[in-house]
Design a protein around this motif. Structure first.
Motif, short mmCIF file in Angstrom:
data_model
loop_
_atom_site.label_atom_id
_atom_site.label_comp_id
_atom_site.label_asym_id
_atom_site.label_seq_id
_atom_site.Cartn_x
_atom_site.Cartn_y
_atom_site.Cartn_z
N UNK A 151 36.05 10.53 -20.75
CA UNK A 151 35.98 9.14 -20.80
C UNK A 151 34.53 8.75 -20.98
N UNK A 152 34.33 7.92 -21.92
CA UNK A 152 32.99 7.52 -22.28
C UNK A 152 32.82 6.01 -21.89
N UNK A 153 31.92 5.54 -21.02
CA UNK A 153 31.40 4.26 -20.66
C UNK A 153 30.09 4.03 -20.87
N UNK A 154 29.83 2.73 -21.34
CA UNK A 154 28.48 2.46 -21.63
C UNK A 154 28.32 1.03 -21.24
N UNK A 155 27.13 1.25 -20.35
CA UNK A 155 26.69 -0.17 -19.91
C UNK A 155 25.77 -0.88 -20.97
N UNK A 156 26.06 -1.81 -21.65
CA UNK A 156 25.36 -2.58 -22.70
C UNK A 156 24.61 -3.51 -22.45
N UNK A 157 23.29 -3.34 -23.13
CA UNK A 157 22.24 -4.56 -22.88
C UNK A 157 22.18 -5.49 -23.98
N UNK A 158 22.63 -6.50 -23.93
CA UNK A 158 22.28 -7.57 -25.04
C UNK A 158 20.89 -7.91 -25.06
#
Length: 204
Positions: free
Chosen positions: A166-173
């Motif tokens: 499972x891939x999880x990415x905390x994204x920074x706008x």
């Protein structure tokens, strides 16, 4: 002292100086040790450059990396400023079609919910393994995070190229994040148990 002996001693001195200089130049360089209590740099994903140290999510990346150090969960900061977490399938869902997250994945989601609360502008991308249960697993991830106070619109589904993780990415706008210092985050525990143990202790 005769001129011959004087020249001989002078030559010997020059040879000693040359030898010492050679030792200094050939001595291997040593990497300075980090200061006590300083966070270690998070290793980048294979083939990908590291996250810039001044990125808004850099402190979150270090915090998550310290929490899950020594466990099967892989944490890395990426060049675009996002934080990548990979949870092996056997710690995420019961194969082949179970939709409920296993306790280790729940523990990872719980920590990500804390990061999302500290960064109201951040978003989470989740990519469960592809297959018949992919949509149900994505819905279960959203439901679990909603129970931790993260609205479903902050969790986006992403396509997965792997069936065993499972891939999880905390994204920074861009321009929407608070840059936090390490001192503002909760301290990581000194001894981090495996994901399954961490999940059981967190649910008590």
């Amino acid at each position: 002292m005769t001129p011959g002996r004087l020249l001989s001693r002078l030559g010997l001195c020059l040879l000693l100086l040359a030898a010492l200089q050679a030792c200094r130049t050939t001595q291997p360089a040593t990497t300075p040790s980090p200061a006590p209590g300083a966070p270690e740099a998070v290793e980048p994903s294979p083939g990908k450059p590291a996250m810039p140290p001044d990125a808004p999510l850099a402190a979150e990346s270090r915090w998550l990396g310290e929490l899950f150090a020594g466990t099967p969960v892989q944490v890395s900061g990426e060049r675009d400023g996002s934080v990548r977490l990979v949870v092996p399938m056997k710690y995420a869902f019961d194969a082949p079609a179970a939709a409920a997250p296993k306790p280790p994945l729940q523990a990872v989601l719980d920590k990500l919910s804390q990061s999302l609360k500290r960064q109201p502008a951040a978003r989470l991308q989740a990519a469960p393994p592809s297959g018949k249960a992919s949509a149900e697993r994505m819905a279960a991830i959203r439901t679990h995070l909603a129970g931790r106070g993260v609205p479903s619109w902050r969790v986006a589904a992403a396509a997965s190229a792997e069936d065993d993780q499972v891939l999880l990415r905390l994204v920074a706008p861009a321009g929407g994040l608070r840059k936090l210092d390490d001192a503002t985050l909760p301290p990581a525990p000194r001894v981090v148990p495996p994901p399954a143990a961490a999940a059981s202790s967190a649910s008590r």
